[in-house]
Design an enzyme around this catalytic site. Structure first.
Site, PDB file in Angstrom:
ATOM      1  N   CYS A  78     -11.251 -41.725  32.434  1.00  0.00           N
ATOM      2  CA  CYS A  78     -10.099 -42.849  31.792  1.00  0.00           C
ATOM      3  C   CYS A  78      -9.992 -42.988  33.476  1.00  0.00           C
ATOM      4  O   CYS A  78      -8.935 -43.361  34.457  1.00  0.00           O
ATOM      5  CB  CYS A  78      -8.555 -42.444  31.725  1.00  0.00           C
ATOM      6  SG  CYS A  78      -9.601 -42.180  29.475  1.00  0.00           S
TER       7      CYS A  78
ATOM      8  N   HIS B  13      -3.444 -44.565  35.124  1.00  0.00           N
ATOM      9  CA  HIS B  13      -3.784 -44.772  33.944  1.00  0.00           C
ATOM     10  C   HIS B  13      -2.901 -45.130  32.639  1.00  0.00           C
ATOM     11  O   HIS B  13      -1.888 -44.637  31.817  1.00  0.00           O
ATOM     12  CB  HIS B  13      -4.876 -43.479  33.382  1.00  0.00           C
ATOM     13  CG  HIS B  13      -5.314 -44.050  32.224  1.00  0.00           C
ATOM     14  ND1 HIS B  13      -5.679 -45.216  31.479  1.00  0.00           N
ATOM     15  CD2 HIS B  13      -5.281 -42.627  31.449  1.00  0.00           C
ATOM     16  CE1 HIS B  13      -6.327 -44.436  30.970  1.00  0.00           C
ATOM     17  NE2 HIS B  13      -5.998 -42.844  30.110  1.00  0.00           N
TER      18      HIS B  13
ATOM     19  N   ASN C  94      -5.101 -47.982  25.295  1.00  0.00           N
ATOM     20  CA  ASN C  94      -5.352 -46.865  26.089  1.00  0.00           C
ATOM     21  C   ASN C  94      -7.153 -47.500  26.889  1.00  0.00           C
ATOM     22  O   ASN C  94      -7.882 -47.515  25.679  1.00  0.00           O
ATOM     23  CB  ASN C  94      -5.938 -45.675  26.328  1.00  0.00           C
ATOM     24  CG  ASN C  94      -6.757 -44.955  26.641  1.00  0.00           C
ATOM     25  OD1 ASN C  94      -7.201 -45.343  27.981  1.00  0.00           O
ATOM     26  ND2 ASN C  94      -6.525 -43.602  26.806  1.00  0.00           N
TER      27      ASN C  94
HETATM   28  N1  COA Z   1      -1.459 -42.484  12.149  1.00  0.00           N
HETATM   29  C1  COA Z   1       0.118 -41.349  11.038  1.00  0.00           C
HETATM   30  N2  COA Z   1      -0.208 -40.494  11.559  1.00  0.00           N
HETATM   31  C2  COA Z   1      -0.682 -40.397  12.734  1.00  0.00           C
HETATM   32  C3  COA Z   1      -1.323 -40.616  13.102  1.00  0.00           C
HETATM   33  C4  COA Z   1      -1.353 -42.194  12.927  1.00  0.00           C
HETATM   34  N3  COA Z   1      -2.297 -42.728  13.610  1.00  0.00           N
HETATM   35  N4  COA Z   1      -2.638 -40.140  13.696  1.00  0.00           N
HETATM   36  C5  COA Z   1      -2.011 -38.318  12.932  1.00  0.00           C
HETATM   37  N5  COA Z   1      -1.321 -38.611  12.477  1.00  0.00           N
HETATM   38  C6  COA Z   1      -0.984 -37.762  12.064  1.00  0.00           C
HETATM   39  C7  COA Z   1      -1.332 -36.544  12.023  1.00  0.00           C
HETATM   40  O1  COA Z   1      -2.705 -35.888  11.235  1.00  0.00           O
HETATM   41  C8  COA Z   1      -0.655 -35.128  12.471  1.00  0.00           C
HETATM   42  O2  COA Z   1      -0.142 -34.844  10.633  1.00  0.00           O
HETATM   43  P1  COA Z   1       0.065 -33.579  10.218  1.00  0.00           P
HETATM   44  O3  COA Z   1       1.341 -32.308  10.970  1.00  0.00           O
HETATM   45  O4  COA Z   1       1.197 -34.065   8.714  1.00  0.00           O
HETATM   46  O5  COA Z   1      -1.195 -32.945  10.647  1.00  0.00           O
HETATM   47  C9  COA Z   1       0.733 -35.692  12.612  1.00  0.00           C
HETATM   48  O6  COA Z   1       0.546 -37.215  12.781  1.00  0.00           O
HETATM   49  C10 COA Z   1       0.233 -35.559  14.223  1.00  0.00           C
HETATM   50  O7  COA Z   1       2.381 -36.442  15.149  1.00  0.00           O
HETATM   51  P2  COA Z   1       2.386 -35.538  16.277  1.00  0.00           P
HETATM   52  O8  COA Z   1       2.876 -33.692  16.342  1.00  0.00           O
HETATM   53  O9  COA Z   1       3.868 -35.797  15.902  1.00  0.00           O
HETATM   54  O10 COA Z   1       1.393 -36.127  17.101  1.00  0.00           O
HETATM   55  P3  COA Z   1       1.882 -36.257  18.892  1.00  0.00           P
HETATM   56  O11 COA Z   1       3.313 -36.193  19.532  1.00  0.00           O
HETATM   57  O12 COA Z   1       1.043 -34.911  19.319  1.00  0.00           O
HETATM   58  O13 COA Z   1       1.447 -37.429  18.975  1.00  0.00           O
HETATM   59  C11 COA Z   1      -0.765 -38.089  19.829  1.00  0.00           C
HETATM   60  C12 COA Z   1      -0.466 -37.491  19.157  1.00  0.00           C
HETATM   61  C13 COA Z   1      -1.916 -38.332  19.985  1.00  0.00           C
HETATM   62  C14 COA Z   1      -0.350 -39.784  20.148  1.00  0.00           C
HETATM   63  C15 COA Z   1      -0.257 -37.477  21.859  1.00  0.00           C
HETATM   64  O14 COA Z   1      -1.092 -36.296  21.341  1.00  0.00           O
HETATM   65  C16 COA Z   1      -1.148 -38.533  22.882  1.00  0.00           C
HETATM   66  O15 COA Z   1      -0.850 -39.662  23.236  1.00  0.00           O
HETATM   67  N6  COA Z   1      -2.290 -37.162  22.926  1.00  0.00           N
HETATM   68  C17 COA Z   1      -2.798 -38.130  24.428  1.00  0.00           C
HETATM   69  C18 COA Z   1      -3.733 -38.551  23.791  1.00  0.00           C
HETATM   70  C19 COA Z   1      -4.256 -39.453  24.986  1.00  0.00           C
HETATM   71  O16 COA Z   1      -3.618 -39.698  25.879  1.00  0.00           O
HETATM   72  N7  COA Z   1      -5.547 -39.166  25.134  1.00  0.00           N
HETATM   73  C20 COA Z   1      -6.391 -39.913  26.147  1.00  0.00           C
HETATM   74  C21 COA Z   1      -6.530 -39.637  27.712  1.00  0.00           C
HETATM   75  S1  COA Z   1      -7.028 -40.872  28.548  1.00  0.00           S
END
Ligand code: COA
Length: 326
Positions: free
Chosen positions: A111, A253, A283
């Protein structure tokens, strides 16, 4: 001599997929995706290849710059999702647009790819090697994500953006960039593993191993981005002897609205200076900064003489920032 951006272009696949559509094919919801990421929809390829999108974006950037493809001396295409191993995406674009005098290559810094490509062009320009270049970021990530992994597939989209740049006497361009290969496992996607007639059968790969998809530790990436991006921006401002207050636009980004808000907060800058398009693009990895750049340019938000900061971060891990005069 420093790099000046003369024109921008972008291209998105026509097919737009909303969160509600995703919730019909997997266990997710508009509420979950919007509240965690700010993404409402993304463009997904219906067959458009990475090169197709890069070519479209490049033609638009050349038209915006009023430059003929034959004038180009250098093309760098940043991507993690090339159509082919060979030839590289830069050469494929060169052929399609008729940039017969350019040297063309591909760059993978995930990215941060477009930013690293732009920084590379700046280095060439500063060294007096090239004067006119095309820098592209293009991705078809929809072929690389695991559509059975809701925690990653909802985040990504397809698209391409390009910038035509040239050497200029006035203005400024400063950059900083970094990598930490020790954290490579945080965001990864495996390529082919060694498998040939001379490898023993025990080592032969299962079908699953042959084709892997994007794997991510979302929380780790989140923490990395929120910590590293403000540091990179502060560093580049220090190099350019500018303050955050002097910056007109921060083009980051587009990974997650919460990451961008956290960066704005840490820098104590109004979010209004951080344009976003991830609500309708998701993204798009290396394509996100040049697509955003083109959107704000075409909206007329960028005025000549303004101070702009670009910042990218992603797999590798890789990160960086650039400070430039528009
Ligand atoms: N829909 C519904 N539930 C989902 C889901 C979706 N699309 N994806 C994951 N979940 C669930 C998981 O199974 C987990 O459930 P559990 O707690 O029962 O195990 C839960 O949601 C996790 O939620 P949470 O801990 O609130 O997630 P988060 O706040 O960490 O958000 C991301 C997850 C991926 C959105 C976040 O970590 C993120 O944006 N990280 C950066 C990713 C990124 O930008 N990557 C590219 C960089 S270049």
């Amino acid at each position: 001599m420093r790099l000046r951006i003369r024109g921008t272009g972008s291209a998105l696949p026509a097919h737009c997929v909303t969160n509600d559509e995703l919730s019909r094919i997997m266990d997710t919801s508009d509420e979950w995706i919007v509240s965690r990421t700010g993404i409402h929809s993304r463009h997904i390829s219906h067959g458009e290849a990475t090169t197709d999108l890069c070519v479209q974006a490049s033609r638009r950037a050349l038209a915006d710059a009023g430059m003929d493809a034959e004038e180009l001396e250098l093309i760098i295409a940043a991507t993690v999702s090339p159509d082919d191993y060979l030839p590289n995406t830069g050469c494929a674009v060169q052929s399609a647009i008729g940039a017969v005098h350019a040297v063309a290559m591909e760059l993978n810094a995930a990215c941060a790819g477009f930013l690293f490509a732009l920084n590379t062009v700046q280095a060439y320009i500063q060294a007096g090697i090239y004067r006119k270049a095309l820098v592209i970021g293009g991705e078809v990530l929809s072929k690389m994500v695991d559509w059975e992994d809701r925690s990653t597939c909802v985040l990504f989209g397809d698209g391409a953006g390009a910038a035509v740049v040239e050497a200029a006497e006035e203005g400024y361009y400063f950059f900083c960039q970094g990598s930490d290969g020790r954290k490579g496992n945080v965001l990864s996607c495996r390529n082919r593993r060694v498998c040939n007639p001379f490898v023993s059968e025990e080592k032969a790969l299962s079908e699953k191993e042959k084709q892997d998809y994007v794997r991510m530790d979302g929380r780790e990436v989140f923490r990395f981005a929120v910590r590293t991006v403000p540091e990179a921006i502060r560093e580049v401002l220090q190099r350019g002897e500018r303050t955050v207050e002097e910056v007109d636009w921060f083009l980051l980004h587009q990974a997650n609205e919460r990451i961008i808000s956290a960066v704005a907060k840490r820098l104590k800058v109004s979010e209004e200076k951080f344009p976003m398009n991830l609500d309708h693009c998701g993204n798009t990895s290396a394509a996100s900064i040049p697509i955003l750049l083109d959107e704000v340019n075409k909206k007329g938000l960028l005025k000549r003489g303004q101070t702009i900061v670009l910042s990218g971060f992603g797999a590798g891990l890789t990160w960086g920032a650039a400070l430039l005069k528009w």
